[in-house]
Design a protein around this motif. Structure first.
Motif, PDB file in Angstrom:
ATOM      1  N   ASP A 149       0.815  -1.220   0.000  1.00  0.00           N
ATOM      2  CA  ASP A 149       0.000   0.000   0.000  1.00  0.00           C
ATOM      3  C   ASP A 149       0.842   1.260   0.000  1.00  0.00           C
ATOM      4  O   ASP A 149       0.321   2.352  -0.222  1.00  0.00           O
ATOM      5  N   GLN A 154      -3.826   1.950  -3.963  1.00  0.00           N
ATOM      6  CA  GLN A 154      -4.338   1.085  -2.912  1.00  0.00           C
ATOM      7  C   GLN A 154      -5.580   0.315  -3.348  1.00  0.00           C
ATOM      8  O   GLN A 154      -5.914  -0.716  -2.746  1.00  0.00           O
ATOM      9  N   GLN A 155      -6.263   0.778  -4.390  1.00  0.00           N
ATOM     10  CA  GLN A 155      -7.395   0.014  -4.901  1.00  0.00           C
ATOM     11  C   GLN A 155      -6.903  -1.093  -5.835  1.00  0.00           C
ATOM     12  O   GLN A 155      -7.381  -2.227  -5.763  1.00  0.00           O
ATOM     13  N   LYS A 157      -4.119  -2.540  -5.527  1.00  0.00           N
ATOM     14  CA  LYS A 157      -3.521  -3.531  -4.635  1.00  0.00           C
ATOM     15  C   LYS A 157      -4.564  -4.548  -4.166  1.00  0.00           C
ATOM     16  O   LYS A 157      -4.287  -5.745  -4.081  1.00  0.00           O
TER      17      LYS A 157
END
Lengths: 406, 406
Positions: A149, A154-155, A157
């Motif tokens: 992250d 982060q999405q 991921k």
């Protein structure tokens, strides 16, 4: 040929001939099956006229362990292939090139690394690899940072976590590393002469507590895409080149599990030196080389991770929070030390051993190596949550020798 | 009717008539669209002759926030429906029954709860719910334990993690709770009179550090299947019944995030009491009721979790490790306290507020409530990693009042 079936050598050659830009048109190819037949078929395909060669690795739908065979998903071939491709993008030159992946056949076609040796064998043969710490620290920093992250969207991921859900292979780790060695399990495999050590492990509540916390991290901490099985048998090496292979255990887990795996395997070799070196002086020297390599791996990993963070951190709150990176890296170090300890213990008492120690011919030297590895392993597990520096790990490796000799 | 399109009331009635065993054959149904139109269409369908009624909830492919609309995956309807069904199995009677889920239409047909009120409104109306702590602690213990690695097969859990990967809804939380309130973000929404509080948040490095650690846990700690948005607006209640609704934010995260959410919303109401109660004595009394409810929620949750562990723990190493459960629950408590703090701060300074405070008509009373909520929230964030007992949280709620009054 597309429905799944184990390939024969003729089929392997036919597939190799269809690859674009690998072999010259009309090349005469020969195949040699070089796998151990337990998990995968491995075909070495070479051109009889040129030096060109490749590897075809095909997953088998079962695993042979202790004579039994159990079914194992072919999806691991997808995971391995996708992990190799991703690692190749993040750490160019440090994994074999992937020429082709065929999902139906669970087949990966990749670069042949026959000019390298398996690192475990290289260490057993007393070789030194002065570039290894530089290479592996780059591999670790690049693959761990950029799949976390901190280093990626982060999405995206989360979608990657989903792609690398890997229950069957994780279960092998959960059972063999984080469970069986700490109880009288049927899968355990140790020499009768160290039964006292095994029994001590089974009854050691405070050690169980630490291992349970590390097991929980392995189960729940989706920190970065791990290689998942980063021992010295998963590394092809020569003086100027390091290639990480076999990421079929890849999944999202705690960074320290990968770093700890490589350190544990260097320390297992460290525990075996009395046999492989010819005298006490060269034993000490080689041990010093191994400890320096371990120190360099961590130190270089940390330095590279800090540079990546400074240049590419995607988490604005983490970036602006004073002391966050220091705290993050301290926790990765602590995990590294704890997982290294677990990985050492399981190679002595658990199902799968390492050649560094098992191939010691003299029973008493072998027993001493096993006791040393267990002593270091347990002390690292006990140390993990208190550690603040890699020097503490090195000190444990050194002091375990003095304690055993006393 | 199967290709996705927003339903009209006639279509909603047609679908209702196809359900088996809900309405009498030939029933005369009427529909009322009662959603706020921001995220979902909500049709209340009732039989004009009997008292029978149901809810059809259809996800819209966009969200309206601050006037703008942004695209939002319809997959959240699947996640909501699957979470409701699973929660209903684990905590029978504590969520609405699901009669039907239609993936194409992103439609869930469920029990009508019109005889309940939204709990936030119930608290604003000075109601008390003596069974609430009992109900919500059962919901929390059952859903969190039995979806974690402690209470279910650890390989099946990984597949469930995969099914509940929920990037878009998680991003809303990550931005609005764990990022925007701590910087001068456009989405922030606070009254000018507390700009000093907002600016203090933006410059508070030690608070950023704690929030960054909590954010990291939200991003990486796949501990249990969470409801993900468990505020008092997601709870339908009456004196003898509690129903948890709207789990569209469900994903695998840290248990304390759900427990902290409900506690935070009770504390937001706690901060608003000067307005809703008629005098100082009844204000104090209601506050005492709220703090007792919070204490009961944690205490009952912990007790039930311990019983489930004793009877159903699937992790043999964790089970045999002395002190592991105590340590586990201590960490859940610490997370609960930290997340509760974050959830309070964001409801004062961030985009989405709560009616408990926003509906206070007197500006000075409203300001005082906002400052109190921020004071409690920040003190919980600072407390989180040091806490050992729910009493410390209660003490912070009490002492924040004295500090503000002084």
């Amino acid at each position: 040929m597309s429905a799944y079936h184990p390939l024969n050598e003729k089929e392997a050659i036919e597939i190799a001939l269809t690859l674009e830009g690998v072999f010259a048109p009309g090349a005469k190819l020969v195949s040699r099956e070089i796998g151990d037949g337990n998990l995968n078929l491995v075909f070495h395909i070479s051109d009889t006229q040129s030096s060109q060669s490749i590897i075809l690795k095909q997953a088998l739908p079962y695993a042979k362990v202790v004579g039994e065979s159990w079914p194992l998903t072919l999806d691991r071939a997808r995971i391995e292939s996708e992990a190799l491709i991703l690692e190749g993008e993040l750490a160019p030159g440090l994994v074999p090139k992937v020429y082709k992946y065929d999902a139906e056949l669970a087949l990966t076609v990749m670069e042949d690394l026959s000019d390298h040796v398996i690192m475990r064998q290289g260490l057993i043969s007393n070789n030194r690899y002065p570039l290894f710490a530089e290479h592996i620290s780059t591999f670790l920093a690049q693959t761990l940072f950029f799949t976390s992250d901190l280093g990626m969207n982060q999405q995206s991921k989360k979608l990657r976590v989903r792609d690398f859900i890997n229950p069957e292979l994780c279960k092998i780790t959960e059972d063999l590393i984080f469970d069986d060695p700490y109880k009288d399990a049927e899968t355990n495999n140790f020499e009768e002469v160290i039964r006292d050590e095994a029994q001590a492990l089974w009854g050691d509540g405070s050690l169980h507590f630490e291992v349970a916390l590390l097991r929980e991290k392995f189960l729940t901490h989706a920190q970065a895409l791990l290689h998942g099985d980063l021992h010295t048998g998963s590394i092809f090496i020569k003086s100027d080149s390091t290639k990480i292979i076999d990421p079929e255990f890849a999944y999202y887990g705690p960074m320290g599990f990968d770093i700890g795996a490589i350190i544990a395997n260097l320390l297992l070799n460290y525990s075996s030196r009395e046999h492989w070196n010819s005298d006490a002086a060269s034993t000490d020297e080689y041990r010093t080389y191994l400890l320096e390599t371990i120190r360099d791996i961590w130190t270089k990993f940390e330095a590279k991770f800090r540079v990546l963070w400074a240049e590419h951190c995607e988490d604005s709150l983490a970036k602006s929070a004073p002391g966050y990176l220091d705290d993050y890296l301290r926790r990765v170090l602590q995990d590294t030390i704890g997982f290294a300890g677990c990985k050492m213990v399981r190679r002595i008492v658990g199902l799968a051993h390492v050649a560094d120690i098992d191939k010691i011919t003299d029973a008493s030297t072998r027993e001493q190596a096993q006791r040393l590895a267990l002593s270091i392993g347990k002390s690292l597990i006990r140390l993990n949550r208190r550690a603040a520096s890699i020097e503490e790990l090195i000190e444990k490796a050194q002091s375990s020798i003095s304690v055993l000799k006393a």
